[in-house]
Scaffold this motif. Structure first.
Motif, PDB file in Angstrom:
ATOM      1  N   GLY A  33       0.851  -1.017  -0.100  1.00 31.54           N
ATOM      2  CA  GLY A  33       0.045  -0.077  -0.070  1.00 31.54           C
ATOM      3  C   GLY A  33       0.890   1.348  -0.025  1.00 31.54           C
ATOM      4  O   GLY A  33       0.344   2.424  -0.373  1.00 31.54           O
ATOM      5  N   PHE A  34       1.948   1.235   0.516  1.00 26.71           N
ATOM      6  CA  PHE A  34       2.836   2.501   0.666  1.00 26.71           C
ATOM      7  C   PHE A  34       4.137   1.973   0.473  1.00 26.71           C
ATOM      8  O   PHE A  34       4.912   1.023   0.815  1.00 26.71           O
ATOM      9  CB  PHE A  34       2.416   3.344   1.996  1.00 26.71           C
ATOM     10  CG  PHE A  34       2.897   2.303   3.099  1.00 26.71           C
ATOM     11  CD1 PHE A  34       3.951   2.556   3.725  1.00 26.71           C
ATOM     12  CD2 PHE A  34       1.790   1.654   3.723  1.00 26.71           C
ATOM     13  CE1 PHE A  34       4.129   1.804   4.987  1.00 26.71           C
ATOM     14  CE2 PHE A  34       1.951   0.882   4.785  1.00 26.71           C
ATOM     15  CZ  PHE A  34       2.983   1.161   5.492  1.00 26.71           C
ATOM     16  N   THR A  35       5.084   3.115   0.248  1.00 27.61           N
ATOM     17  CA  THR A  35       6.490   2.857   0.219  1.00 27.61           C
ATOM     18  C   THR A  35       7.410   4.007   1.286  1.00 27.61           C
ATOM     19  O   THR A  35       6.602   5.385   1.137  1.00 27.61           O
ATOM     20  CB  THR A  35       7.089   3.540  -1.149  1.00 27.61           C
ATOM     21  OG1 THR A  35       6.355   2.328  -2.131  1.00 27.61           O
ATOM     22  CG2 THR A  35       8.745   3.281  -1.399  1.00 27.61           C
ATOM     23  N   VAL A  36       8.141   3.576   1.893  1.00 31.86           N
ATOM     24  CA  VAL A  36       8.925   4.437   3.041  1.00 31.86           C
ATOM     25  C   VAL A  36      10.397   4.574   2.270  1.00 31.86           C
ATOM     26  O   VAL A  36      11.117   3.530   2.095  1.00 31.86           O
ATOM     27  CB  VAL A  36       8.846   3.713   4.295  1.00 31.86           C
ATOM     28  CG1 VAL A  36       9.781   4.677   5.150  1.00 31.86           C
ATOM     29  CG2 VAL A  36       7.616   3.410   4.744  1.00 31.86           C
ATOM     30  N   ASP A  37      10.751   5.753   1.929  1.00 29.92           N
ATOM     31  CA  ASP A  37      12.064   5.998   1.659  1.00 29.92           C
ATOM     32  C   ASP A  37      12.983   6.695   2.873  1.00 29.92           C
ATOM     33  O   ASP A  37      12.823   7.594   3.113  1.00 29.92           O
ATOM     34  CB  ASP A  37      12.059   7.019   0.479  1.00 29.92           C
ATOM     35  CG  ASP A  37      13.593   7.068  -0.027  1.00 29.92           C
ATOM     36  OD1 ASP A  37      14.577   6.943   0.346  1.00 29.92           O
ATOM     37  OD2 ASP A  37      13.566   7.510  -1.444  1.00 29.92           O
ATOM     38  N   LEU A  38      13.754   5.793   3.332  1.00 35.15           N
ATOM     39  CA  LEU A  38      14.264   6.005   4.806  1.00 35.15           C
ATOM     40  C   LEU A  38      15.472   7.277   4.348  1.00 35.15           C
ATOM     41  O   LEU A  38      15.685   8.222   5.202  1.00 35.15           O
ATOM     42  CB  LEU A  38      15.079   5.081   5.356  1.00 35.15           C
ATOM     43  CG  LEU A  38      14.055   3.998   5.909  1.00 35.15           C
ATOM     44  CD1 LEU A  38      14.751   2.681   6.561  1.00 35.15           C
ATOM     45  CD2 LEU A  38      13.200   4.508   7.148  1.00 35.15           C
ATOM     46  N   ALA A  39      16.028   7.018   3.250  1.00 33.92           N
ATOM     47  CA  ALA A  39      17.197   8.225   2.845  1.00 33.92           C
ATOM     48  C   ALA A  39      16.636   9.480   2.707  1.00 33.92           C
ATOM     49  O   ALA A  39      17.130  10.512   3.155  1.00 33.92           O
ATOM     50  CB  ALA A  39      17.930   7.577   1.783  1.00 33.92           C
ATOM     51  N   ALA A  40      15.417   9.807   1.963  1.00 33.56           N
ATOM     52  CA  ALA A  40      14.659  10.974   1.522  1.00 33.56           C
ATOM     53  C   ALA A  40      13.826  11.418   2.650  1.00 33.56           C
ATOM     54  O   ALA A  40      13.374  12.622   2.611  1.00 33.56           O
ATOM     55  CB  ALA A  40      14.054  10.757   0.086  1.00 33.56           C
ATOM     56  N   LYS A  41      13.508  10.568   3.478  1.00 32.21           N
ATOM     57  CA  LYS A  41      12.511  10.809   4.744  1.00 32.21           C
ATOM     58  C   LYS A  41      11.049  11.197   3.924  1.00 32.21           C
ATOM     59  O   LYS A  41      10.594  12.086   4.149  1.00 32.21           O
ATOM     60  CB  LYS A  41      12.931  11.746   5.503  1.00 32.21           C
ATOM     61  CG  LYS A  41      14.246  11.470   6.480  1.00 32.21           C
ATOM     62  CD  LYS A  41      14.300  12.734   7.476  1.00 32.21           C
ATOM     63  CE  LYS A  41      15.100  11.985   8.812  1.00 32.21           C
ATOM     64  NZ  LYS A  41      14.938  13.045   9.783  1.00 32.21           N
ATOM     65  N   LYS A  42      10.738  10.286   3.166  1.00 35.31           N
ATOM     66  CA  LYS A  42       9.559  10.448   2.370  1.00 35.31           C
ATOM     67  C   LYS A  42       8.753   9.071   2.368  1.00 35.31           C
ATOM     68  O   LYS A  42       9.225   8.056   2.461  1.00 35.31           O
ATOM     69  CB  LYS A  42       9.753  10.811   1.053  1.00 35.31           C
ATOM     70  CG  LYS A  42       9.988  12.334   0.884  1.00 35.31           C
ATOM     71  CD  LYS A  42      10.160  12.422  -0.841  1.00 35.31           C
ATOM     72  CE  LYS A  42      10.636  14.208  -0.839  1.00 35.31           C
ATOM     73  NZ  LYS A  42      10.830  14.447  -2.398  1.00 35.31           N
ATOM     74  N   VAL A  43       7.304   9.317   2.414  1.00 37.69           N
ATOM     75  CA  VAL A  43       6.522   8.224   2.390  1.00 37.69           C
ATOM     76  C   VAL A  43       5.482   8.442   1.135  1.00 37.69           C
ATOM     77  O   VAL A  43       5.198   9.708   1.104  1.00 37.69           O
ATOM     78  CB  VAL A  43       5.627   8.047   3.622  1.00 37.69           C
ATOM     79  CG1 VAL A  43       4.839   6.790   3.553  1.00 37.69           C
ATOM     80  CG2 VAL A  43       6.555   7.628   4.936  1.00 37.69           C
ATOM     81  N   ASN A  44       5.313   7.398   0.371  1.00 38.20           N
ATOM     82  CA  ASN A  44       4.418   7.887  -0.774  1.00 38.20           C
ATOM     83  C   ASN A  44       3.571   6.559  -0.762  1.00 38.20           C
ATOM     84  O   ASN A  44       3.572   5.490  -0.475  1.00 38.20           O
ATOM     85  CB  ASN A  44       5.046   7.585  -2.110  1.00 38.20           C
ATOM     86  CG  ASN A  44       4.324   7.936  -3.382  1.00 38.20           C
ATOM     87  OD1 ASN A  44       3.579   7.029  -3.649  1.00 38.20           O
ATOM     88  ND2 ASN A  44       4.712   9.065  -3.964  1.00 38.20           N
ATOM     89  N   ARG A  45       2.036   6.987  -1.071  1.00 40.34           N
ATOM     90  CA  ARG A  45       0.878   6.063  -0.805  1.00 40.34           C
ATOM     91  C   ARG A  45       0.119   6.347  -2.037  1.00 40.34           C
ATOM     92  O   ARG A  45      -0.425   7.509  -2.265  1.00 40.34           O
ATOM     93  CB  ARG A  45       0.031   6.257   0.159  1.00 40.34           C
ATOM     94  CG  ARG A  45      -1.058   5.191   0.446  1.00 40.34           C
ATOM     95  CD  ARG A  45      -1.965   5.422   1.735  1.00 40.34           C
ATOM     96  NE  ARG A  45      -2.950   4.750   1.831  1.00 40.34           N
ATOM     97  CZ  ARG A  45      -3.822   4.610   2.754  1.00 40.34           C
ATOM     98  NH1 ARG A  45      -3.772   5.583   3.583  1.00 40.34           N
ATOM     99  NH2 ARG A  45      -4.811   3.664   2.717  1.00 40.34           N
ATOM    100  N   ALA A  46      -0.250   5.382  -2.811  1.00 38.82           N
ATOM    101  CA  ALA A  46      -0.871   5.454  -4.100  1.00 38.82           C
ATOM    102  C   ALA A  46      -0.591   6.908  -4.979  1.00 38.82           C
ATOM    103  O   ALA A  46      -1.343   7.348  -5.636  1.00 38.82           O
ATOM    104  CB  ALA A  46      -2.481   5.702  -3.757  1.00 38.82           C
ATOM    105  N   GLY A  47       0.797   6.839  -5.162  1.00 42.11           N
ATOM    106  CA  GLY A  47       1.381   7.763  -5.831  1.00 42.11           C
ATOM    107  C   GLY A  47       1.443   9.153  -5.287  1.00 42.11           C
ATOM    108  O   GLY A  47       1.868  10.141  -6.078  1.00 42.11           O
ATOM    109  N   ASN A  48       1.149   9.159  -4.132  1.00 45.30           N
ATOM    110  CA  ASN A  48       0.919  10.647  -3.409  1.00 45.30           C
ATOM    111  C   ASN A  48       2.002  10.592  -2.303  1.00 45.30           C
ATOM    112  O   ASN A  48       2.070   9.656  -1.657  1.00 45.30           O
ATOM    113  CB  ASN A  48      -0.292  11.188  -3.149  1.00 45.30           C
ATOM    114  CG  ASN A  48      -1.486  11.262  -4.349  1.00 45.30           C
ATOM    115  OD1 ASN A  48      -0.848  12.033  -5.165  1.00 45.30           O
ATOM    116  ND2 ASN A  48      -2.358  10.634  -4.302  1.00 45.30           N
TER     117      ASN A  48
END
Length: 227
Positions: free
Chosen positions: A135-150
């Motif tokens: 359902g979502f992606t966690v980018d630990l390096a960029a400190k970002k979380v993306n869910r459904a393209g947002n």
């Protein structure tokens, strides 16, 4: 220089905070009401906000919501309200910490330093990874979380809690460890903080927050992140 916005309608508290913060090389702005606080925050972009809930024009929770509409700045609530429900309400609105009056200046300054540290970007390292769930992606390096393209907007405290859990994926992380890693070494029993923030992460990231698949509670013990 770290900029602090102090929001309180009690002049003696404002004066004490300004003196102590400036003595420690902080840059300080002060507001005596909620409307002025929101204007100053937009104009001056503080690094941390110390906020009283009992303001003459707006309830402090409304100020928190107003700030959270556009900024992730750490917010430390400073209030004479002691009830658990009121603390949870402030945390749920997006506050990062809660200090009750009367307070010790050393304790408040320690919590302020911890809040600023949590909001600071960390350098990349070899263990920086991207964790993908269905359902979502966690980018630990960029400190970002993306869910459904947002991109999902998380407060610094929400991010820090997520990061600790993700970096310990599949392992139980005790309540005490989470509190000390996210809020600081003086914490260990404030389990209501964890309940509020886990609920917020589930609302933002779980497909069905009432039946979480990724943020698992181990009753009386702690929490676990599963892909």
């Amino acid at each position: 220089m770290t900029r602090v916005l102090v929001v309180d309608d009690e002049p003696q508290i404002v004066r004490a905070l300004v003196i102590n913060l400036k003595a420690r090389k902080y840059d300080v702005d002060a507001a005596g009401d909620g409307a002025t606080a929101l204007q100053l925050a937009a104009a001056r972009h503080p690094d941390v906000v110390v906020l009283d809930l009992g303001l003459p024009d707006l309830d402090g929770v409304e100020v928190i919501k107003g700030l959270r509409g556009w900024t992730r700045v750490p917010i430390i609530v400073l209030s004479a309200r002691h009830s658990s429900d009121e603390k949870v309400q402030a945390l749920d609105a997006g506050a990062d910490d809660y200090v009750t009056k009367p307070f010790g200046m050393d304790e408040l300054l320690a919590r302020l330093r911890a809040a600023v540290r949590r909001a600071e970007p960390t350098g990349g390292g070899e263990d920086d990874v991207i964790v993908e769930t269905e359902g979502f992606t966690v980018d630990l390096a960029a400190k970002k979380v993306n869910r459904a393209g947002n991109d999902v907007r998380l407060t610094p405290t929400e991010w820090h809690l997520l990061e600790v859990l993700v970096r310990n994926m599949g392992r139980l992380v005790s309540q005490r460890q989470l509190l000390q890693e996210v809020w600081g070494p003086s914490y260990g029993t404030e389990s209501n903080y964890l309940r509020v923030y886990m609920a917020q992460l589930r609302r933002k990231l779980e497909a069905d927050p009432s039946h979480p698949k990724h943020f698992i509670t181990e009753p009386g013990m702690g929490y676990r992140f599963e892909k």
